[in-house]
Design a protein around this motif. Structure first.
Motif, PDB file in Angstrom:
ATOM      1  N   GLY A 272       0.810  -1.213   0.000  1.00  0.00           N
ATOM      2  CA  GLY A 272       0.000   0.000   0.000  1.00  0.00           C
ATOM      3  C   GLY A 272       0.843   1.263   0.000  1.00  0.00           C
ATOM      4  O   GLY A 272       0.558   2.221  -0.734  1.00  0.00           O
ATOM      5  N   LEU A 273       1.903   1.278   0.802  1.00  0.00           N
ATOM      6  CA  LEU A 273       2.737   2.473   0.889  1.00  0.00           C
ATOM      7  C   LEU A 273       3.561   2.695  -0.377  1.00  0.00           C
ATOM      8  O   LEU A 273       3.946   3.838  -0.663  1.00  0.00           O
ATOM      9  CB  LEU A 273       3.669   2.369   2.091  1.00  0.00           C
ATOM     10  CG  LEU A 273       3.003   2.472   3.470  1.00  0.00           C
ATOM     11  CD1 LEU A 273       4.053   2.402   4.569  1.00  0.00           C
ATOM     12  CD2 LEU A 273       2.223   3.775   3.594  1.00  0.00           C
ATOM     13  N   SER A 274       3.835   1.642  -1.122  1.00  0.00           N
ATOM     14  CA  SER A 274       4.591   1.820  -2.366  1.00  0.00           C
ATOM     15  C   SER A 274       3.820   2.706  -3.337  1.00  0.00           C
ATOM     16  O   SER A 274       4.418   3.551  -4.024  1.00  0.00           O
ATOM     17  CB  SER A 274       4.881   0.458  -3.008  1.00  0.00           C
ATOM     18  OG  SER A 274       3.690  -0.155  -3.459  1.00  0.00           O
ATOM     19  N   GLU A 275       2.497   2.539  -3.387  1.00  0.00           N
ATOM     20  CA  GLU A 275       1.679   3.391  -4.248  1.00  0.00           C
ATOM     21  C   GLU A 275       1.595   4.804  -3.690  1.00  0.00           C
ATOM     22  O   GLU A 275       1.549   5.781  -4.447  1.00  0.00           O
ATOM     23  CB  GLU A 275       0.282   2.785  -4.391  1.00  0.00           C
ATOM     24  CG  GLU A 275       0.246   1.487  -5.176  1.00  0.00           C
ATOM     25  CD  GLU A 275       0.707   1.688  -6.610  1.00  0.00           C
ATOM     26  OE1 GLU A 275       0.000   2.360  -7.378  1.00  0.00           O
ATOM     27  OE2 GLU A 275       1.798   1.183  -6.945  1.00  0.00           O
ATOM     28  N   VAL A 276       1.561   4.929  -2.372  1.00  0.00           N
ATOM     29  CA  VAL A 276       1.534   6.254  -1.744  1.00  0.00           C
ATOM     30  C   VAL A 276       2.814   7.022  -2.071  1.00  0.00           C
ATOM     31  O   VAL A 276       2.775   8.185  -2.493  1.00  0.00           O
ATOM     32  CB  VAL A 276       1.360   6.125  -0.214  1.00  0.00           C
ATOM     33  CG1 VAL A 276       1.517   7.488   0.460  1.00  0.00           C
ATOM     34  CG2 VAL A 276       0.007   5.535   0.114  1.00  0.00           C
TER      35      VAL A 276
ATOM     36  N   ALA B 271       2.578  12.934   0.690  1.00  0.00           N
ATOM     37  CA  ALA B 271       2.264  11.561   1.082  1.00  0.00           C
ATOM     38  C   ALA B 271       1.647  11.460   2.471  1.00  0.00           C
ATOM     39  O   ALA B 271       1.063  10.418   2.809  1.00  0.00           O
ATOM     40  CB  ALA B 271       3.521  10.699   1.023  1.00  0.00           C
ATOM     41  N   LEU B 272       1.771  12.509   3.301  1.00  0.00           N
ATOM     42  CA  LEU B 272       1.354  12.414   4.701  1.00  0.00           C
ATOM     43  C   LEU B 272      -0.115  12.012   4.885  1.00  0.00           C
ATOM     44  O   LEU B 272      -0.415  11.157   5.719  1.00  0.00           O
ATOM     45  CB  LEU B 272       1.639  13.728   5.426  1.00  0.00           C
ATOM     46  CG  LEU B 272       3.036  13.858   6.035  1.00  0.00           C
ATOM     47  CD1 LEU B 272       3.172  15.176   6.787  1.00  0.00           C
ATOM     48  CD2 LEU B 272       3.340  12.702   6.964  1.00  0.00           C
ATOM     49  N   PRO B 273      -1.085  12.618   4.172  1.00  0.00           N
ATOM     50  CA  PRO B 273      -2.480  12.200   4.385  1.00  0.00           C
ATOM     51  C   PRO B 273      -2.705  10.714   4.130  1.00  0.00           C
ATOM     52  O   PRO B 273      -3.361  10.028   4.928  1.00  0.00           O
ATOM     53  CB  PRO B 273      -3.259  13.074   3.389  1.00  0.00           C
ATOM     54  CG  PRO B 273      -2.396  14.268   3.190  1.00  0.00           C
ATOM     55  CD  PRO B 273      -0.991  13.764   3.244  1.00  0.00           C
ATOM     56  N   ASN B 274      -2.163  10.207   3.019  1.00  0.00           N
ATOM     57  CA  ASN B 274      -2.314   8.784   2.716  1.00  0.00           C
ATOM     58  C   ASN B 274      -1.480   7.914   3.651  1.00  0.00           C
ATOM     59  O   ASN B 274      -1.863   6.778   3.956  1.00  0.00           O
ATOM     60  CB  ASN B 274      -1.908   8.509   1.265  1.00  0.00           C
ATOM     61  CG  ASN B 274      -2.875   9.123   0.273  1.00  0.00           C
ATOM     62  OD1 ASN B 274      -4.082   9.195   0.531  1.00  0.00           O
ATOM     63  ND2 ASN B 274      -2.365   9.577  -0.858  1.00  0.00           N
TER      64      ASN B 274
END
Length: 223
Positions: free
Chosen positions: A88-92, A131-134
């Motif tokens: 998930g974080l890779s897309e963020v 990126a912080l919100p996601n």
């Protein structure tokens, strides 16, 4: 632990896909698609059921004397949640890095910075704001998904509540307790991310917030 490991792995995956590294890019794309396309419950069942048996067979074949079935189940929980979070974080991170103009990277090179220095000093601070919100959403989702750790016999909050409730059949009270606990934890996390986002707002706006400027102006006037 899962958030730290997932963030590191997710950032590397994002870089591999942005840089379009041959073969590695395709492997990362398949991995992200597979993880994001399956529920966490299924990932837990597959890892906790198949991984110990596969490791045990491999250890016996290679002559390694390690009893994988005696390992603390929280190790498998770290493994599952880290891999799930990384996808998930890779897309963020990928979407955040793509918001930064490539001209800034080229300007960093002309200033004498290396590739990693440019990323550390110029690109990452700006991308982090986007990126912080996601990232906050992914962190909260990770906290909530840890309630599934009891499926791997890990005694988390949910498992303890179930055990305690089974003695006196006080399920309503136990579930309300963990309900409140998760609300408090997730609310605190969201509050911390808001403070973090506010402190990094200078990278997004190119200037400080109105309140900060007013305080500085008042301080100078007083001086």
């Amino acid at each position: 632990m899962s958030l730290l490991a997932g963030s590191f792995l997710g950032f590397l995956i994002a870089l591999a896909r942005i840089r379009k590294i041959p073969f590695l890019r395709q492997v990362c794309a398949v991995y992200v698609s597979f993880i994001r396309g399956t529920p966490v419950v299924l990932q837990i069942l597959v890892v906790y059921s198949l991984l110990p048996s596969a490791l045990n067979a491999w250890f016996k074949k290679t002559g390694i004397t390690i009893d994988v079935f005696a390992l603390n189940p929280i190790i498998y929980a770290f493994f599952v949640f880290s891999l799930s979070t990384a996808a998930g974080l890779s897309e963020v991170f990928r979407s955040a890095l793509l918001t930064i103009s490539r001209g800034q990277l080229e300007a960093s090179f002309t200033s004498g910075l290396t590739y990693w220095q440019a990323f550390r000093r110029i690109i990452i601070p700006q991308a982090l704001v986007a990126a912080l919100p996601n990232l906050c959403t992914a962190t909260v989702n990770l906290i909530k998904n840890t309630s599934l750790a009891f499926m791997m016999t890990v005694k988390d909050i949910t498992a303890v509540a179930k055990i305690e409730a089974s003695f006196g059949y006080n399920y309503i009270e136990s579930y309300l307790d963990i309900f409140v606990i998760y609300i408090i934890i997730c609310s605190v996390v969201q509050g911390l991310f808001k403070v973090w986002e506010k402190s990094l707002s200078v990278f997004r706006t190119g200037k400080k917030d109105e309140e900060q400027r007013a305080e500085e102006k008042g301080g100078k006037k007083y001086a």
